[in-house]
Design an enzyme around this catalytic site. Structure first.
Site, PDB file in Angstrom:
ATOM      1  CB  ILE A 100      44.271  36.882  96.347  1.00  0.00           C
ATOM      2  CG1 ILE A 100      44.989  37.869  95.423  1.00  0.00           C
ATOM      3  CG2 ILE A 100      45.279  36.023  97.105  1.00  0.00           C
ATOM      4  CD1 ILE A 100      45.856  38.870  96.147  1.00  0.00           C
ATOM      5  N   GLY A 101      41.654  35.341  97.170  1.00  0.00           N
ATOM      6  CA  GLY A 101      41.001  34.400  98.075  1.00  0.00           C
ATOM      7  C   GLY A 101      40.160  35.142  99.086  1.00  0.00           C
ATOM      8  N   GLY A 104      39.441  35.789 103.467  1.00  0.00           N
ATOM      9  CA  GLY A 104      39.983  35.681 104.815  1.00  0.00           C
ATOM     10  C   GLY A 104      39.090  36.412 105.779  1.00  0.00           C
ATOM     11  N   GLY A 105      38.731  35.728 106.874  1.00  0.00           N
ATOM     12  CA  GLY A 105      37.838  36.356 107.842  1.00  0.00           C
ATOM     13  C   GLY A 105      36.518  36.699 107.181  1.00  0.00           C
ATOM     14  CG  MET A 106      33.694  38.561 108.768  1.00  0.00           C
ATOM     15  SD  MET A 106      32.706  39.577 109.854  1.00  0.00           S
ATOM     16  CE  MET A 106      33.897  40.864 110.266  1.00  0.00           C
ATOM     17  CB  VAL A 142      42.263  38.841  99.563  1.00  0.00           C
ATOM     18  CG1 VAL A 142      43.604  39.539  99.316  1.00  0.00           C
ATOM     19  CG2 VAL A 142      42.023  38.696 101.066  1.00  0.00           C
ATOM     20  CE  LYS A 148      40.381  40.149 105.387  1.00  0.00           C
ATOM     21  NZ  LYS A 148      40.986  39.507 106.564  1.00  0.00           N
ATOM     22  CG  ASP A 153      41.255  32.759 113.747  1.00  0.00           C
ATOM     23  OD1 ASP A 153      41.149  31.557 114.080  1.00  0.00           O
ATOM     24  OD2 ASP A 153      40.744  33.231 112.717  1.00  0.00           O
TER      25      ASP A 153
END
Length: 476
Positions: A110-111, A113-115, A118, A133, A227
């Protein structure tokens, strides 16, 4: 070209696992040297379209999601084959899937995010998809990264609200921590702005209102997100609902680490001034970030930009943002004033809470949708005190215009100067108009609601002062 040692029957025996250990080792050595047998083995193993699909999924240059991960993680991912090739996945029997992870069939990326990366996983037992995630493999060996990942899961799970992403489970698989979230079709607010540019006023109000509601729920749990940015605000498809995600930087408001000098965490473009300085923060820091998000929705870009992260931080702490109405004239002044107040450098000058902001935006959205039935909130209307603030320059302007008319009527046109007594009287009048003491006292005593309008009032006063100065020069 096939060689004399190539034997199609050997390939069949190899695929059927009918070769003994010596014959299998000999055939594997032959495959290393014979491209023809290697290609034939691939052809018999799976259809060419399946190999193309696998190559598209596993290649960072052809898979947009993995390419985005490479950009997101930077050099640490480009130097890590595990992160890009998804080698942490177990084999799967389903040719349409990338692999298996913790009982889920992984169908795509999916992509990032953060570290974390996903993944889109299918839960056969529940017959539904989930977003998984996973802590990126190149971070998994870092204790601090694992602690932050666990903190994100704990923080997000503690906030139960319609505008905060839900956490269904937290565990570890193949030495990689992961958390399970609902899979929702849609896009981030950042992608929406990138693709469509500035949003309409109703969209700005709706998204900001729901984001504020989610923040209020987090703040009620004693958490500060730290954030808030468009990339962490999800817009599910076909529903007018906003979800806040990525609590990786969230901390308790009374955490001692929040008051430790020199610690800077967050995304530079959306940091509050106190974050940029590494000072202690509270829930009002999230309100500044919310103001930056609203500014981005209204203009298409953040309020503070520079070539380097350090330059952005300096502008956040030292420079005023450019007013929204100068960049987009169709945004109402009252909405500009809300954004302006959220972006105050001093946290005490912002709104008191996210819940207050959400309620105000809800009333504003109702007014925009039904202007004839729902009035604008009183706090956004000019007050009597603000109106009195304009009376003295208007009165002085009237006096000066009257004096100018008298002078032009009495003094013949061929004389260079008017009567000295009239000049002296006019001069005294202008000097009295230049005295700022009474106005300054009024400004210092303005209530917060009046301060929201101060920037527009000051602009009107500047125009009026310029007109008075021009009249004075013409009369003298």
């Amino acid at each position: 070209m096939p060689t004399s040692t190539c034997n199609p029957e050997t390939i069949d025996d190899f695929l059927a696992d009918r070769l003994d250990e010596v014959a299998q080792r000999s055939f594997e050595q032959h495959l290393d040297e014979c491209d023809h047998c290697g290609a034939e083995l691939k052809r018999r193993t799976a259809d060419v379209t399946l190999w193309n699909d696998a190559r598209a999924f596993l290649s960072s240059s052809e898979n947009p999601a993995l390419a985005s991960c490479a950009t997101h993680f930077g050099d640490s991912v480009r130097n890590s084959s595990d992160a890009l090739r998804l080698d942490f996945l177990n084999p799967t029997d389903d040719p349409h899937m990338l692999g298996r992870f913790a009982g889920y069939e992984i169908s795509g990326v999916i992509g990032c995010g953060g570290m974390g990366i996903v993944l889109k996983g299918f839960d056969a037992s529940l017959n539904r998809y989930a977003a998984i995630k996973v802590l990126a493999p190149h971070y998994a060996t870092t204790g601090a990264a694992r602690q932050r990942f666990a903190r994100e899961a704990q923080a997000a799970a503690a906030v139960v609200h319609d505008n905060v992403i839900a956490i269904h489970g937290v565990s570890e698989f193949n030495n990689l921590p992961y958390l399970i979230m609902p899979y929702l079709k849609g896009q981030s607010l950042q992608k929406r702005v990138d693709q469509h540019g500035p949003l309409s006023v109703p969209e700005i109000l709706r998204i900001a209102m729901q984001t504020a509601r989610g923040l209020a729920a987090a703040h009620d749990q004693g958490l500060v997100h730290r954030d808030i940015k468009p990339a962490n605000i999800l817009l599910p498809e076909n529903v007018e609902r906003v979800l806040i995600t990525d609590f990786g930087l969230a901390r308790a408001a009374d955490d001692a680490s929040l008051t430790r000098s020199g610690v800077i965490a967050g995304t530079p473009q959306y940091m509050s001034p106190e974050q940029a300085k590494g000072e202690g923060i509270d829930h009002r820091s999230d309100l500044f970030s919310l103001g930056s998000v609203m500014y981005t929705m209204a203009t298409g870009h953040p309020p503070f930009r520079a070539e380097t992260p350090y330059g952005i931080l300096r502008r956040i702490t030292d420079n005023a943002h450019r007013p929204v109405h100068e960049l987009r004239s169709d945004v109402p002044l009252w909405l500009c004033s809300i954004i302006h107040r959220l972006l105050r450098k001093n946290a005490a000058d912002r709104f008191r809470s996210a819940d207050e902001v959400a309620s105000l935006l809800e009333d504003c959205l109702a007014h925009v949708q039904q202007p004839s039935q729902v009035p604008l909130p009183l706090s956004l209307k000019p007050t009597a005190q603000a109106t009195r603030h304009l009376r003295w320059p208007i009165a002085v302007a009237g006096i000066l215009l009257t004096c100018a008319a008298i002078v032009l009527f009495i003094v013949p046109g061929d004389q260079n100067k008017p009567d000295s007594s009239l000049v002296a009287q006019e001069s005294l009048t202008v000097e009295s108009a230049d005295q700022p003491s009474e106005t300054t006292d009024h400004q210092d005593q303005l209530e917060p609601a009046d301060n929201e309008l101060q920037w527009s009032v000051d602009s009107d006063l500047d125009d009026l002062e310029s007109t008075l100065q021009r009249l004075r020069q013409e009369m003298l």
